[in-house]
Design a protein around this motif. Sequence first.
Motif, PDB file in Angstrom:
ATOM      1  N   HIS A 257       0.826  -1.205   0.000  1.00 26.92           N
ATOM      2  CA  HIS A 257       0.000   0.000   0.000  1.00 26.92           C
ATOM      3  C   HIS A 257       0.864   1.261   0.000  1.00 26.92           C
ATOM      4  O   HIS A 257       0.689   2.102  -0.873  1.00 26.92           O
ATOM      5  CB  HIS A 257      -1.053   0.065   1.111  1.00 26.92           C
ATOM      6  CG  HIS A 257      -1.806   1.343   0.985  1.00 26.92           C
ATOM      7  ND1 HIS A 257      -2.783   1.535   0.058  1.00 26.92           N
ATOM      8  CD2 HIS A 257      -1.586   2.548   1.543  1.00 26.92           C
ATOM      9  CE1 HIS A 257      -3.170   2.788   0.062  1.00 26.92           C
ATOM     10  NE2 HIS A 257      -2.463   3.436   0.961  1.00 26.92           N
ATOM     11  N   HIS A 306      -6.988  -2.294   4.180  1.00 29.96           N
ATOM     12  CA  HIS A 306      -8.151  -2.108   3.299  1.00 29.96           C
ATOM     13  C   HIS A 306      -8.087  -3.011   2.066  1.00 29.96           C
ATOM     14  O   HIS A 306      -9.041  -3.087   1.319  1.00 29.96           O
ATOM     15  CB  HIS A 306      -8.329  -0.636   2.906  1.00 29.96           C
ATOM     16  CG  HIS A 306      -7.182  -0.028   2.177  1.00 29.96           C
ATOM     17  ND1 HIS A 306      -6.752   1.252   2.392  1.00 29.96           N
ATOM     18  CD2 HIS A 306      -6.353  -0.524   1.237  1.00 29.96           C
ATOM     19  CE1 HIS A 306      -5.728   1.513   1.615  1.00 29.96           C
ATOM     20  NE2 HIS A 306      -5.471   0.453   0.903  1.00 29.96           N
ATOM     21  N   HIS A 307      -6.944  -3.682   1.872  1.00 34.60           N
ATOM     22  CA  HIS A 307      -6.887  -4.665   0.789  1.00 34.60           C
ATOM     23  C   HIS A 307      -7.412  -6.017   1.239  1.00 34.60           C
ATOM     24  O   HIS A 307      -7.446  -6.953   0.457  1.00 34.60           O
ATOM     25  CB  HIS A 307      -5.442  -4.823   0.305  1.00 34.60           C
ATOM     26  CG  HIS A 307      -4.899  -3.575  -0.303  1.00 34.60           C
ATOM     27  ND1 HIS A 307      -4.987  -3.309  -1.649  1.00 34.60           N
ATOM     28  CD2 HIS A 307      -4.283  -2.507   0.244  1.00 34.60           C
ATOM     29  CE1 HIS A 307      -4.449  -2.123  -1.897  1.00 34.60           C
ATOM     30  NE2 HIS A 307      -4.020  -1.616  -0.766  1.00 34.60           N
TER      31      HIS A 307
HETATM   32 CU   LIG Z   1      -4.027   0.355  -0.537  1.00 34.49          CU
END
Ligand SMILES: [Cu+2]
Lengths: 544, 204, 111
Positions: A257, A306-307
């Motif tokens: 990320h 959030h993945h």
């Molecule tokens: Cu991300």
Amino acid sequence: MSTAIETPRSTETLNYLNTKYGWKSWLFTTDHKRIAILYLISISFFFLLGGIFAMLVRLELATPAGDLFNSDTYNKLFTMHGIVMIFFFLIPSIPATLGNFLIPMMIGAKDLAFPRINLLSWYIYIVAGLIAVGTMAYGGVDTGWTFYPPFSSTYSRTYVVAAAIAVFVSGFSSILTGLNFIVTIHKMRAPGMTFDRLPLFVWAHYATSLIQLLGTPVVAITIALLGLERIFHVGIFDPAIGGDPILFQHLFWFYSHPAVYIMILPGMGVINEIVACFSRKRPFGYPFIAGSSIGIAVLGFLVWGHHMFVTGQSMYASLVFSLLSMAVAVPSAIKVFNWTATMYKGSIRFETPMLYAFGFIGLFTIGGLTGLFLATLATNVHLTDTYFVVAHFHYVMVGGMVLGYLGGLHFWWPKITGRMYPEFWGKLSALIVFVGFNFTFFPQFLAGYAGMPRRYHAYAPEYQVFNVMSTAGASVLGIGFTLPLIYLIWSLFYGPKAPANPWGAKGLEWETSSPPPTYNFDTPPVMNEEAYNYSGDDTGVHVG
Amino acid sequence: MEQQFSSAQLGMWAFLLTEIMFFGGMFGAYTVYRSMYPGAFQSTTHYMNVTLGMANTLVLIASSLTMALAVRSAQVDNQKMLRIMIVLTLFFGFVFLGIKGYEYHEKWVEHLIPGPHFEYNVPNYAHQAQILFFLYFAMTGTHALHMVIGAGLLTYLLIKSYKGSFSSHYYTPVEIIGLYWHFVDIVWIFLFPLLYLIGAHLHA
Amino acid sequence: MTSHQVVPIKVYVAVWAALSILTMTTWQVALIDLGPFNIIAAITIAVVKMLLVVTIFMHVRQADSLTRLYVGAGFLWLVILLGILLCDYLSRSWIPGGQFWPSGPAMIVGG
Ligand SMILES: [Cu+2]
């Protein structure tokens, strides 16, 4: 200064390009500008390679049936597209080329702090690139660029270990570049170049370098553990013998990320410079733009979950990750607001770099806002692993980073090469890229929202209309990317000679000749004014 | 010179930041699995050679002392002492690696190398203990690799010091290689209790 | 940059002695069953040893604030990684409504 065997042609002044000739003077150079050129050539190769994979993917998707490639080949195509574009193009793109070339000049230094480490990092990149190309030549890899186990560790029948080694090695190149930038920015600044006068491009690269230092090693060791698991059949991520595949995702996204910000922050840095120059105004809210770069770098490390909303991660963790992901939108939005505020009442000129900057701001905003859809827990369940996600990150990476890269390349092309590119063709291709881009990726939002999953080579017929539009747009986009390749190379030979400061821009890099001498400045520069001192200089002509 | 010294020092610290996170990935895996499988992890202590682990910790701490004294000798221009201290540091480094190699051999003999030949006599814990042994080899192996690189760097320092390259005015390489060596020591300071002593109280 | 000050030998030797004693301590403490405090004690002693090495052997005591910032950032980021990882794993078996999932590998809970 010159140790050249040939004497330079008398009509030209000595610069970093003509002091020495021959392949040895390039492959053993420690000049940051020449290393930047080496990087420029290598990443262009990988951009082309990744682009070819993308075209093949789009061709397959023109029809609902899986008719052009079988599913295995298709899996390899999108995987290699991802690996090449992310690890071998986007991550090094702006930092290793424009950053490498410009940071020492912008801060008034002769070179980076560790010139030989800079060269070493290019060689490491090349070794990694050769391993990657070799892997592809032998048959490639089909795990997706994310290498999720247990598929990658146990079931895939492709060259996962070789690809993992390529990614592992390329990480060290990235780390060394970041390390070099950090030390350079701290220790090599010219007199008067205080941190509050630092160009925002340099601030953005400082934040990028922090992420490279802190994130890259984590993905390196994770990929190494994955390779060991695959080779020795020991389970650390394999659920069959007590391992947890989600742990791999945690460690992978801890880097990957923030890696998005390795890719986008330097692009934002470029846009700061372009917007200020072509609006002829000091950037609105300089300390906020600089601070938001650091803020993005720090906050970016807290949101990776959030993945993983649908993986079985704790829902309480998901709640926190969702909240923090929303929070990253704040520093990103600060940047967009400040760019628009900078343009407000400025005397704007619509040259090619500025067109790219407009494209960047618009497309990055769409990419960023659709990121909020994905950060929202409930909509994420619906949208995850659909084309909505694909469209979202292409808006950020292509619409953001690639446009920023092209804008920066045009902006500093006269400085790098000493030649002007043809403005008409520049504007035309900027326009083609913008139109082609939206035609390619906007339909993917719609397809994804309607439920089309990503990573399949065949799909239900009702999605065909979106995919035909997307494939058609991709060919336009392909033309838009090919044009600069042609006219920029053309300009090397036939372009008019560039003055030291063709845009009337502020910044130390414009105060030396184009192209610059080997040690950047004939006399050591002193920064004796505020950064971006565009006030009272509305003529656009700066005597340097 | 001063500029070059402080650049090199900051560069090394930035590199150590990277190293922390490099080991951090493995410490992360360790933390997760230890919290997930406390019983299995405690049971592994029975198979660790705590005495040798202790001995190695003391050896490494001693090498850190000699390394610090090597830097000090360079600072005060004591060439002879500089060489003695580098040689001593190297010596301790090799003792450490020798003991580590012996321990690896023990694990090999006892079929505690993760993989198809792994054998564990607490059947319920076989899979979970294998994860600890995988982490044991990954972490100590990476650590040992760093020691080997460190030994190479020390050899380089030794050669340079025989050429008389270092003085109180220029000792940058001694200082920054010293930082690296101390960092490797710190990693071991954490590895020892985390790998050897998890369930020591059960086997006391 | 002020780390050119020479530290007296006896300081180094004292640190070495302290490190050795702490190594013995960590071993002795591990032999006593303290429940969850075993790991806390082990980590605390290791952190103390680390601080000794970092401040004295690695000259951070004499270093400028930039170096200190980088040292601090390194350990802060490690804590971020481990801390957030644990947040997920420790809360995975929580079920809304206050009931806790019965013991067993937390990962099988799923959504
Ligand atoms: Cu991300």
